[in-house]
Scaffold this active site. Structure first.
Site, PDB file in Angstrom:
ATOM      1  N   ARG A  89       0.826  -1.210   0.000  1.00  0.00           N
ATOM      2  CA  ARG A  89       0.000   0.000   0.000  1.00  0.00           C
ATOM      3  C   ARG A  89       0.862   1.263   0.000  1.00  0.00           C
ATOM      4  O   ARG A  89       0.531   2.260  -0.618  1.00  0.00           O
ATOM      5  CB  ARG A  89      -0.893  -0.016   1.252  1.00  0.00           C
ATOM      6  CG  ARG A  89      -2.040   0.962   1.244  1.00  0.00           C
ATOM      7  CD  ARG A  89      -2.789   0.965   2.583  1.00  0.00           C
ATOM      8  NE  ARG A  89      -2.860  -0.325   3.212  1.00  0.00           N
ATOM      9  CZ  ARG A  89      -3.849  -1.205   3.047  1.00  0.00           C
ATOM     10  NH1 ARG A  89      -4.870  -0.900   2.264  1.00  0.00           N
ATOM     11  NH2 ARG A  89      -3.829  -2.367   3.683  1.00  0.00           N
ATOM     12  N   TYR A  90       1.962   1.221   0.756  1.00  0.00           N
ATOM     13  CA  TYR A  90       2.875   2.367   0.851  1.00  0.00           C
ATOM     14  C   TYR A  90       4.183   1.967   0.170  1.00  0.00           C
ATOM     15  O   TYR A  90       4.599   0.807   0.255  1.00  0.00           O
ATOM     16  CB  TYR A  90       3.174   2.696   2.314  1.00  0.00           C
ATOM     17  CG  TYR A  90       1.957   2.875   3.195  1.00  0.00           C
ATOM     18  CD1 TYR A  90       1.316   4.109   3.279  1.00  0.00           C
ATOM     19  CD2 TYR A  90       1.457   1.819   3.955  1.00  0.00           C
ATOM     20  CE1 TYR A  90       0.205   4.276   4.099  1.00  0.00           C
ATOM     21  CE2 TYR A  90       0.354   1.976   4.767  1.00  0.00           C
ATOM     22  CZ  TYR A  90      -0.267   3.203   4.842  1.00  0.00           C
ATOM     23  OH  TYR A  90      -1.357   3.368   5.639  1.00  0.00           O
ATOM     24  N   ARG A  93       7.078  -0.082   2.338  1.00  0.00           N
ATOM     25  CA  ARG A  93       6.830  -1.274   3.173  1.00  0.00           C
ATOM     26  C   ARG A  93       5.768  -2.174   2.544  1.00  0.00           C
ATOM     27  O   ARG A  93       4.910  -1.674   1.813  1.00  0.00           O
ATOM     28  CB  ARG A  93       6.457  -0.866   4.602  1.00  0.00           C
ATOM     29  CG  ARG A  93       5.076  -0.330   4.808  1.00  0.00           C
ATOM     30  CD  ARG A  93       5.039   0.677   5.947  1.00  0.00           C
ATOM     31  NE  ARG A  93       5.248   2.007   5.411  1.00  0.00           N
ATOM     32  CZ  ARG A  93       4.503   3.090   5.719  1.00  0.00           C
ATOM     33  NH1 ARG A  93       3.564   3.013   6.622  1.00  0.00           N
ATOM     34  NH2 ARG A  93       4.727   4.245   5.146  1.00  0.00           N
ATOM     35  N   CYS A 106     -10.585 -12.933  16.812  1.00  0.00           N
ATOM     36  CA  CYS A 106     -11.176 -11.767  17.478  1.00  0.00           C
ATOM     37  C   CYS A 106     -12.477 -11.433  16.753  1.00  0.00           C
ATOM     38  O   CYS A 106     -12.503 -11.394  15.513  1.00  0.00           O
ATOM     39  CB  CYS A 106     -10.202 -10.608  17.409  1.00  0.00           C
ATOM     40  SG  CYS A 106      -8.538 -11.085  17.932  1.00  0.00           S
ATOM     41  N   CYS A 109     -12.343  -8.598  14.144  1.00  0.00           N
ATOM     42  CA  CYS A 109     -11.178  -8.586  13.249  1.00  0.00           C
ATOM     43  C   CYS A 109     -11.504  -7.961  11.888  1.00  0.00           C
ATOM     44  O   CYS A 109     -12.499  -8.304  11.255  1.00  0.00           O
ATOM     45  CB  CYS A 109     -10.687 -10.014  13.031  1.00  0.00           C
ATOM     46  SG  CYS A 109      -9.339 -10.134  11.842  1.00  0.00           S
ATOM     47  N   LYS A 314      -3.643   4.717   6.707  1.00  0.00           N
ATOM     48  CA  LYS A 314      -3.928   5.153   8.077  1.00  0.00           C
ATOM     49  C   LYS A 314      -3.798   6.661   8.208  1.00  0.00           C
ATOM     50  O   LYS A 314      -2.883   7.246   7.622  1.00  0.00           O
ATOM     51  CB  LYS A 314      -2.902   4.551   9.036  1.00  0.00           C
ATOM     52  CG  LYS A 314      -3.195   3.146   9.437  1.00  0.00           C
ATOM     53  CD  LYS A 314      -2.197   2.666  10.471  1.00  0.00           C
ATOM     54  CE  LYS A 314      -2.359   1.185  10.640  1.00  0.00           C
ATOM     55  NZ  LYS A 314      -2.198   0.449   9.374  1.00  0.00           N
TER      56      LYS A 314
END
Ligand code: SF4
Length: 349
Positions: A89-90, A93, A106, A109, A314
């Site tokens: 995405r970036y 990384r 979870c 999730c 984010k």
């Protein structure tokens, strides 16, 4: 323990849930993967109908309700997946997802429709292709091994993957995202820790949401990882009915720091299907996070972030405490008591 009926029966047998809940638990576990470790079952308080541990891990009929804004891939992994097992995405990384199983599932999730015991692990050719992708892109500085939980892999497979990444000159940082130190701390043993030895910097980010998850076993697992020179980060999700209270977050973040884990991100919950009962509004989230300022040191304060739905990445969503004072070049800066102060323009102080 992932067969729906067996899971429900085991929870009843352990006294974690009353027998009348078993059919509903099994029905939800048919739709979304479910598993609990013995350590997590032991943490459940059956006398508390709103127990924050049970709410995180025991299937709930509320999950069968899908809100219109919810989606199967809320943070847009697929859009940025050039090949199986990689999300890019970036520029600097990538996520590397060698397998899809987790020790627990979870209930909130964001990858709940991708993880599960039936999820396919990368086979040898697919893993080789994923590593080739990383090798061929010098801009990739960091590789994040993530969910499924990478600490469920055998030490041999972990060593093999880490060794391959360690040998790529442009990869400087290798990060693992895991729930294992919380939900199965004994798995963090010498064999696993030895498998994490590398020339490159290896970080471990641990997911925990409530101070009751920070058991003696968890603290011992963190101590073993830290003793091996591995920096530890904390990731938490802000969840209605679990930690949507400044006092609970304070205890969580203090407990993490005391266990050598630096709280890194507090995630606003994602728009995963069947999770609306966990979600609170951004305004409410900001108020809760804001209440931590002045209450705990910066060491205990993660960034409050939202993954913008659709794969846009984010963004920090905490309230800003500095605003321009009109066109004067001055700023108004608010301290932790809410008192505003003027701050001069550059070069005029
Ligand atoms: S451990 Fe992580 S990937 Fe696995 S179910 Fe929980 S949040 Fe999802």
């Amino acid at each position: 323990m992932t067969n729906p009926s067996r899971l429900a029966a085991a929870l009843v047998a352990a006294g974690a849930v009353p027998p009348e809940r078993a059919p509903a638990i099994a029905a939800v576990a048919e739709r979304y993967a479910a598993a609990l470790t013995p350590e997590v079952i032991d943490l459940i308080d059956p006398a508390d109908p709103a127990d924050p541990i049970a709410r995180q891990f025991v299937p709930d009929p509320a999950e069968l309700v899908t809100a219109p804004e919810e989606r199967g891939d809320p943070i847009g992994d697929e859009r940025f997946s050039p090949l199986k097992g990689i999300v890019h995405r970036y520029p600097d990384r990538v996520l590397l997802k060698p397998h899809h199983a987790c020790p627990v599932y979870c209930r909130f999730c964001f990858r709940r429709e991708q993880v599960g015991p039936e999820g396919e692990a990368l086979d040898a050719a697919e893993l080789a292709a994923a590593l080739d992708y990383i090798r061929a892109r010098p801009e990739i500085w960091e590789v994040i091994l993530t969910g499924g939980d990478p600490f469920l892999m055998s030490p041999r497979r972990l060593r093999e993957i880490l060794g391959a990444l360690d040998a790529i000159a442009h990869v400087a940082v290798i990060r693992f995202h895991t729930r294992v130190p919380v939900v199965d701390p004994d798995r963090v043993d010498t064999a696993l820790i030895d498998a994490l030895a590398a020339e490159k910097a290896v970080y471990v980010a641990i997911h925990a949401n409530h101070p009751r998850e920070l058991t003696a076993g968890f603290r011992a697992a963190c101590r073993r990882l830290a003793a091996a020179g591995i920096p530890l980060l904390g990731q938490s999700v802000l969840l209605r009915g679990i930690n949507d209270d400044p006092a609970v977050l304070e205890a969580l973040f203090r407990g993490l720091v005391a266990a050598r884990v630096k709280p890194y991100y507090l995630h606003h919950p994602d728009l995963a299907r069947g999770t609306s009962h966990f979600r609170l509004g951004l305004g409410e989230g900001r108020q809760i996070v804001d209440a931590l300022r002045g209450r705990v040191s910066g060491l205990c304060q993660p960034s409050y972030v939202l993954d913008v739905p659709g794969g846009h990445g984010k963004v920090p969503v905490g309230r800003s405490h500095a605003e321009p004072a009109g066109d004067s070049g001055e700023w108004i800066v608010e301290d932790h008591r809410g008192t505003p102060h003027r701050y001069p323009p550059a070069g005029e102080s």
